[in-house]
Scaffold this active site. Structure first.
Site, PDB file in Angstrom:
ATOM      1  N   LYS A 166       0.813  -1.214   0.000  1.00  0.00           N
ATOM      2  CA  LYS A 166       0.000   0.000   0.000  1.00  0.00           C
ATOM      3  C   LYS A 166       0.855   1.276   0.000  1.00  0.00           C
ATOM      4  CE  LYS A 166      -4.185  -2.103   1.696  1.00  0.00           C
ATOM      5  NZ  LYS A 166      -3.777  -3.525   1.807  1.00  0.00           N
TER       6      LYS A 166
HETATM    7  C1  LIG Z   1      -4.393  -4.559   1.240  1.00  0.00           C
HETATM    8  C2  LIG Z   1      -3.678  -5.856   1.154  1.00  0.00           C
HETATM    9  C3  LIG Z   1      -4.120  -6.908   0.298  1.00  0.00           C
HETATM   10  C4  LIG Z   1      -5.381  -6.812  -0.524  1.00  0.00           C
HETATM   11  O1  LIG Z   1      -5.254  -5.906  -1.598  1.00  0.00           O
HETATM   12  P1  LIG Z   1      -6.527  -5.351  -2.378  1.00  0.00           P
HETATM   13  O2  LIG Z   1      -6.037  -4.228  -3.206  1.00  0.00           O
HETATM   14  O3  LIG Z   1      -7.501  -4.907  -1.319  1.00  0.00           O
HETATM   15  O4  LIG Z   1      -7.086  -6.481  -3.190  1.00  0.00           O
HETATM   16  C5  LIG Z   1      -3.342  -8.048   0.231  1.00  0.00           C
HETATM   17  N1  LIG Z   1      -2.218  -8.188   0.972  1.00  0.00           N
HETATM   18  C6  LIG Z   1      -1.763  -7.222   1.794  1.00  0.00           C
HETATM   19  C7  LIG Z   1      -0.518  -7.440   2.568  1.00  0.00           C
HETATM   20  C8  LIG Z   1      -2.473  -6.015   1.911  1.00  0.00           C
HETATM   21  O5  LIG Z   1      -2.015  -5.046   2.755  1.00  0.00           O
END
Ligand SMILES: *Cc1c(COP(=O)(O)O)cnc(C)c1O
Length: 467
Positions: A112
Site C-alpha cells: 500500500k
Molecule cells: C491490502 C492488502 C491486500 C489486498 O489488496 P486489495 O487491493 O484490497 O485487493 C493483500 N495483501 C496485503 C498485505 C495487503 O495489505
C-alpha cells in the site's frame, strides 16, 4: 484526462477533483474515460528506466491537466526516494518460470505504500495550489492505516486521524501507527471492533455539517489515486521479464480487488498480460465469482491473511463497469440489487469475458502455512501469509500457463511474525530501519465508541494544529 463514475450519474471530473472527492456523488467509483495507450516500442523503451522515471511516464497521462510535469516529477521521485531497495519493486526468480515481485520496501512494509506515498504528496500539492486543507479520517484493521499515516506525516495541508480497534491489531501494526512523531498525525485506539471503527468513520462523514467544517476526506482504495500508482509495478515487472515481446501472467492476493484491478488497467493500456490469477483466503467471494459468475455474500471470517478478510470487494465495481460495456445505469441497478439480496449474477457472455483474463482460487489457513514452509524449503525465501496466498494460487493454476508468472509479495514477513514462525519455526526480523520499532515511544489516544466524543476530539486537534 477526464474521469467518469461507474454509476453514470455523477459529474465528469478532472484528476485533481477525483483525488480530493474520492467516492463519486452517485455512489460510484471514478475511472478514466479512456485508457492511455503504450505501444510496443514505448514498452521496450521502459526497460531502460528507473522505477521513479517509469512511474512518471505511466502516471503523466492520468494527471494531465491537473498536475504539471515538473510537479509530477518532484512528487514521484520524492515518493520512492526512501524505499529500502534501489529497484523499489525488485523481482526474485523462484524457478524457471515463477517470479516473486517484492512490494514491501516502503516505510510500512506492505504494497500500500507504493500508492499511498504518491497520494499523500499529490493531495498536498493540489490542496496548496487551491489554498485548502483537508482532514483525512480512516478506519483500519492494519496495513492501510499505517501506510496512510506515513504518507500524510509532515504534509502541510493535511491532518490525519486513523481509528483502529483497541487491542485488536498486531503489536507491529499498532506501533507503525502510534510511533510517528508528527503534529498532524493522530492515531486513535477506539474501544470496540473494526466494524465500530468503520461505523464511526461513516457517521462522521454522514454528519454533513461536520464533514464540511472539517473538509473530511478519505484515502481508502475506492480513491482512483490509490489504484493509479500500482499500475507502474506491473509494467516494470513485465518489461523486466520480456514484455512486450512475450506476454506475462500475474498472481495477486486480493481483498478489495484494488491491486489486481491495477493489473487489469495495465493490460488495457497495452501491456500483454495473458492471465490474472486472483488469490483469496477462506473469504472466497472473488474465487466463487470467477468460477460461477455469481457474486454472493457469505459473511467474513478471520484468517491468517487479515488484509484480505473482506465481505465485499469494493473495487470489483470498476471491472463490472467494463463487463457491462460501461453502462452506468446497469451497474447501479446490479449493485442496488446486490445490496438488497446479497447476490447478483452476470451473463454467460460477461463471465466468459472476465474469464478470458481472470481466474480465481481460494486458499485456506492450513494451506497458507504449508506454502510458507514449502517455499522456504525449496527456495530459502521467507514469505508472509498474504504472499503465500498468491504463490499457492500461482502453483495451483499455473501449470497451464506458458508465460512467465509473477506472484506478488504484498507484505514483509516480519509484519505477520506469528504465522511465519508457526509455519517455519523462525521468527522473521524487521528490516534495520525499523529495528527499534518496539522501543520507540508511542503516542495514542484511547477513545470510547461515542460519536460526540470523537467529533470534539477531532475538532480540538485540528483547531490546535491550525492556530
Ligand atoms: C491490502 C492488502 C491486500 C489486498 O489488496 P486489495 O487491493 O484490497 O485487493 C493483500 N495483501 C496485503 C498485505 C495487503 O495489505
Amino acid at each position: 484526462m477526464k474521469y467518469i463514475s461507474t454509476r453514470g450519474a455523477a459529474p465528469t471530473l478532472a484528476f485533481d477533483d477525483v483525488l480530493v472527492t474520492g467516492l463519486a456523488r452517485d455512489g460510484g467509483l471514478y475511472v478514466p474515460d479512456s485508457w492511455p495507450q503504450f505501444s510496443a516500442a514505448e514498452l521496450c523503451r521502459f526497460r531502460h528506466l528507473s522505477y521513479a522515471d517509469l512511474a512518471e511516464e505511466v502516471m503523466r497521462p492520468f494527471v494531465a491537466g491537473s498536475i504539471d510535469d515538473a510537479s509530477l516529477r518532484t512528487i514521484v521521485h520524492g515518493a520512492y526516494r526512501d524505499f529500502g531497495h534501489p529497484a523499489v519493486a525488485p523481482l526474485k526468480q523462484l524457478d524457471q518460470r515463477l517470479w516473486l515481485m517484492e512490494l514491501f520496501h516502503g516505510p510500512t512494509l506492505a504494497f500500500k505504500d507504493y500508492a499511498m506515498q504518491v497520494l499523500g504528496r499529490m493531495f498536498d500539492h493540489v490542496l496548496k495550489a487551491r489554498g485548502e486543507r483537508v482532514t483525512i479520517v480512516g478506519a483500519t484493521s492494519g496495513d492501510t492505516g499505517s501506510a496512510a499515516i506515513e504518507a500524510c506525516r509532515d504534509r502541510e495541508a493535511i491532518d490525519v486521524f486513523i481509528l483502529f480497534p483497541e487491542g485488536r491489531v498486531s503489536p507491529v501494526q499498532r506501533r507503525q501507527m502510534t510511533t510517528v512523531a508528527a503534529d498532524n498525525v493522530h492515531a486513535i485506539a477506539l474501544e470496540g471492533h473494526f466494524d465500530d471503527c468503520q461505523d464511526m468513520v461513516k457517521a462522521l462523514f454522514n454528519d454533513l455539517a461536520f464533514r464540511d467544517r472539517l473538509a473530511l476526506s478519505a484515502v481508502n482504495s475506492i480513491n482512483w489515486a490509490r489504484i493509479m500508482p500500482q499500475i507502474v509495478y506491473y509494467i516494470a515487472a513485465a518489461v523486466a521479464v520480456g514484455a512486450p515481446d512475450r506476454p506475462v501472467a500475474f498472481s495477486v492476493p486480493s481483498g478489495n480487488f484494488g491491486n489486481v484491478f491495477a493489473a487489469y488497467g495495465a493490460a488495457r493500456m497495452g501491456l500483454p498480460i495473458s492471465h490474472l490469477l486472483v488469490g483469496s483466503n477462506r473469504n472466497d467471494i472473488l474465487a466463487r465469482f470467477f468460477d460461477s459468475g455469481t457474486m454472493a455474500i457469505h459473511g467474513v471470517e478471520p484468517s491468517l491473511s487479515p488484509s484480505m478478510d473482506i465481505q465485499v470487494s469494493s473495487n470489483f465495481e470498476r471491472l463490472l463497469f467494463d463487463l457491462m460495456d460501461r453502462d452506468g445505469a446497469a451497474v447501479a441497478a446490479t449493485l442496488s440489487a446486490f445490496r438488497a439480496d446479497g447476490h447478483f449474477a452476470v451473463s454467460q457472455g460477461q463471465l466468459a469475458h472476465a474469464r478470458a483474463m481472470f481466474q480465481g482460487h481460494a486458499v485456506d489457513d492450513a494451506t497458507i502455512l504449508a506454502r510458507i514452509a514449502a517455499t522456504r524449503a525449496a527456495t530459502g525465501e521467507v514469505i508472509d501469509p498474504h504472499t503465500a496466498v498468491g504463490l499457492e494460487t500461482a502453483v495451483a493454476l499455473g501449470a497451464e500457463i506458458e508465460a512467465p508468472l509473477i506472484a506478488l509479495a504484498c507484505a514483509h514477513p516480519a509484519k505477520f511474525p506469528d504465522a511465519v514462525a508457526q509455519a517455519t519455526g523462525v521468527t522473521p526480523v524487521l528490516p534495520p530501519r525499523l529495528a527499534d520499532l518496539m522501543e520507540r515511544p508511542e503516542r495514542v489516544d484511547v477513545l470510547p465508541n461515542d460519536l460526540e466524543t470523537m467529533k470534539n476530539f477531532i475538532e480540538d486537534r485540528v483547531g490546535g494544529a491550525r492556530r
